[in-house]
Scaffold this motif. Sequence first.
Motif, PDB file in Angstrom:
ATOM      1  N   ARG A   9       0.831  -1.203   0.000  1.00  0.00           N
ATOM      2  CA  ARG A   9       0.000   0.000   0.000  1.00  0.00           C
ATOM      3  C   ARG A   9       0.867   1.254   0.000  1.00  0.00           C
ATOM      4  O   ARG A   9       0.543   2.249  -0.650  1.00  0.00           O
ATOM      5  CB  ARG A   9      -0.948  -0.021   1.203  1.00  0.00           C
ATOM      6  CG  ARG A   9      -2.039  -1.082   1.103  1.00  0.00           C
ATOM      7  CD  ARG A   9      -2.988  -1.039   2.288  1.00  0.00           C
ATOM      8  NE  ARG A   9      -4.018  -2.074   2.170  1.00  0.00           N
ATOM      9  CZ  ARG A   9      -3.851  -3.321   2.581  1.00  0.00           C
ATOM     10  NH1 ARG A   9      -2.708  -3.686   3.153  1.00  0.00           N
ATOM     11  NH2 ARG A   9      -4.818  -4.208   2.424  1.00  0.00           N
ATOM     12  N   ARG A 313      -6.205  -5.278  -6.503  1.00  0.00           N
ATOM     13  CA  ARG A 313      -6.858  -5.132  -5.199  1.00  0.00           C
ATOM     14  C   ARG A 313      -6.383  -3.875  -4.467  1.00  0.00           C
ATOM     15  O   ARG A 313      -7.193  -3.107  -3.929  1.00  0.00           O
ATOM     16  CB  ARG A 313      -6.588  -6.361  -4.330  1.00  0.00           C
ATOM     17  CG  ARG A 313      -7.240  -6.271  -2.953  1.00  0.00           C
ATOM     18  CD  ARG A 313      -7.169  -7.589  -2.211  1.00  0.00           C
ATOM     19  NE  ARG A 313      -5.814  -7.985  -1.922  1.00  0.00           N
ATOM     20  CZ  ARG A 313      -5.116  -7.553  -0.853  1.00  0.00           C
ATOM     21  NH1 ARG A 313      -5.664  -6.673  -0.022  1.00  0.00           N
ATOM     22  NH2 ARG A 313      -3.903  -7.969  -0.644  1.00  0.00           N
ATOM     23  N   LEU A 314      -5.068  -3.643  -4.446  1.00  0.00           N
ATOM     24  CA  LEU A 314      -4.553  -2.501  -3.687  1.00  0.00           C
ATOM     25  C   LEU A 314      -4.969  -1.169  -4.319  1.00  0.00           C
ATOM     26  O   LEU A 314      -5.375  -0.245  -3.615  1.00  0.00           O
ATOM     27  CB  LEU A 314      -3.028  -2.589  -3.582  1.00  0.00           C
ATOM     28  CG  LEU A 314      -2.475  -3.740  -2.748  1.00  0.00           C
ATOM     29  CD1 LEU A 314      -0.950  -3.684  -2.693  1.00  0.00           C
ATOM     30  CD2 LEU A 314      -3.042  -3.717  -1.327  1.00  0.00           C
ATOM     31  N   THR A 315      -4.847  -1.065  -5.631  1.00  0.00           N
ATOM     32  CA  THR A 315      -5.287   0.187  -6.272  1.00  0.00           C
ATOM     33  C   THR A 315      -6.799   0.352  -6.153  1.00  0.00           C
ATOM     34  O   THR A 315      -7.303   1.484  -6.057  1.00  0.00           O
ATOM     35  CB  THR A 315      -4.871   0.221  -7.753  1.00  0.00           C
ATOM     36  OG1 THR A 315      -5.326  -0.974  -8.407  1.00  0.00           O
ATOM     37  CG2 THR A 315      -3.363   0.317  -7.889  1.00  0.00           C
ATOM     38  N   GLU A 317      -8.671  -0.573  -3.555  1.00  0.00           N
ATOM     39  CA  GLU A 317      -8.959  -0.061  -2.213  1.00  0.00           C
ATOM     40  C   GLU A 317      -8.833   1.458  -2.171  1.00  0.00           C
ATOM     41  O   GLU A 317      -9.708   2.166  -1.652  1.00  0.00           O
ATOM     42  CB  GLU A 317      -7.994  -0.684  -1.201  1.00  0.00           C
ATOM     43  CG  GLU A 317      -8.210  -2.172  -0.945  1.00  0.00           C
ATOM     44  CD  GLU A 317      -7.144  -2.753  -0.037  1.00  0.00           C
ATOM     45  OE1 GLU A 317      -6.261  -1.984   0.420  1.00  0.00           O
ATOM     46  OE2 GLU A 317      -7.177  -3.969   0.223  1.00  0.00           O
ATOM     47  N   PHE A 318      -7.734   1.963  -2.712  1.00  0.00           N
ATOM     48  CA  PHE A 318      -7.516   3.412  -2.708  1.00  0.00           C
ATOM     49  C   PHE A 318      -8.564   4.134  -3.560  1.00  0.00           C
ATOM     50  O   PHE A 318      -9.058   5.197  -3.176  1.00  0.00           O
ATOM     51  CB  PHE A 318      -6.113   3.726  -3.247  1.00  0.00           C
ATOM     52  CG  PHE A 318      -5.015   3.553  -2.232  1.00  0.00           C
ATOM     53  CD1 PHE A 318      -4.893   4.408  -1.156  1.00  0.00           C
ATOM     54  CD2 PHE A 318      -4.089   2.533  -2.362  1.00  0.00           C
ATOM     55  CE1 PHE A 318      -3.880   4.264  -0.228  1.00  0.00           C
ATOM     56  CE2 PHE A 318      -3.065   2.378  -1.444  1.00  0.00           C
ATOM     57  CZ  PHE A 318      -2.956   3.245  -0.372  1.00  0.00           C
ATOM     58  N   ALA A 321     -12.063   4.287  -1.817  1.00  0.00           N
ATOM     59  CA  ALA A 321     -12.028   5.193  -0.666  1.00  0.00           C
ATOM     60  C   ALA A 321     -11.979   6.649  -1.121  1.00  0.00           C
ATOM     61  O   ALA A 321     -12.678   7.518  -0.571  1.00  0.00           O
ATOM     62  CB  ALA A 321     -10.823   4.869   0.213  1.00  0.00           C
TER      63      ALA A 321
END
Length: 447
Positions: A9, A313-315, A317-318, A321
């Motif tokens: 992250r 998945r990580l991009t 999440e950002f 949000a």
Amino acid sequence: MTTPAPLTRASIFAQAWPIMLGQTTVPLVGIVDTVVVGRTGDAAALAGVALGTTIINFLFWSFGFLRMGMTGMTAQAQGSGDAQEVRALLVRGLALGVAIGVLLFALQLLLVPLALSLLAGGGALDAAAGGYVAGRFVGAPASLGVFALTGWLLGLGRTRAALLLQIAMNLVNVVLDIWFVWGLGLGAHGVGLGTACAEWSALLLGVGIALRILGPGALTGLRTGLFDRAKLRRLFAVNADIMVRTVALLVLFGWFANAGARLGAVPLAANHVLMQFVSVSAFVLDGFAFTAESRIGGAIGRRSRGELLRATRLTGEFTLAAGAAFALLIHLAGAPLVAAITDNADVRAQAIALLPFAALVPLVGAPAWLLDGVFIGATRGRSLRNAALAATLLYLATDLLLRPFGAAGLWIALLASYAYRAAGLGLALPRLVRSVGVPLAEAPRAA
């Protein structure tokens, strides 16, 4: 070539924040343009700039593959360790962009009247729009060249260099727009001309940045690889699909702008004001989408399925949000910002009445923007094309059904278009994942 940071992250945010900051300046320039004209109190001039922006976006961003295709292919070349192809892509992209820009400049006497005849303007709106567009065409070769340069930098993960290029161009743009409009009284034409001058300055700066990254003598010995037939065929195949995708989305947004024009100058101007908020959120969230492009492209080049899934998945999440945060911000701060942008009381009232719809766009649009980044990085042009075509056709049908609801119906149809696009790409995602080889190494744990 640099090695990408591990997928955490922290590394995703470190790569994304320069893009976010640079992208923020893009719609801020649009806001400055709107304020420069809007503070004159002339709704027709403001609406004319909105109409001219629609024309330029359609004509220039029809070739947005110069940015998008370059990012995915450069990231994949870097991921596979092909330094020669990384260098060749820069030259191919620049040459193609400048050549197309010269052609557009030469054809403007045919393209501009045709575009104005297709949009519901007329009279003072056409005059203002025509002046703005004439100014912008001066920068057509530079604008498309900068597309290619930016895509190449993002593909390499050189987000800070891309930030420098973007900020420099937009600062020049703001200064010249204010001078040309308020100082020289050039009106809408001055806004377009200021942007064109800024694009030429950015092209020169971008070439200097690229040569510094490559180092001395980096472009020597490229002649053989530069015209490799297989690589040129792939370049045009990927770019053709992305071009169809881009044109489909431009038709969608052009229809939205034209629908506002059909309702009159005040609704068109109000929609243009609200689209500045949408643009800010979209451009900032693109920081994570562009990071996804680079990371996904690298994963494809390394044939790493695990890396692809983790980057998505990580991009994601950002992105989700940030979309929720922008929706809340527009809802809370939109009304005073509308009042600051325009002096026209009718435009203010219309924009504030439609503000709740604009506030929903970042939240509803976030999945579509993220998945665009995933598929652009993977250079899956066909999936992008099909999703955009389906979304545009469904949007047109939705807009026609909602016409009895006036301006509110326009915005509901626009919100639906983002959901349609996300659904189309979401259906294609499992096939993309299956096409990537077994992971070469375990992905690192999250920070």
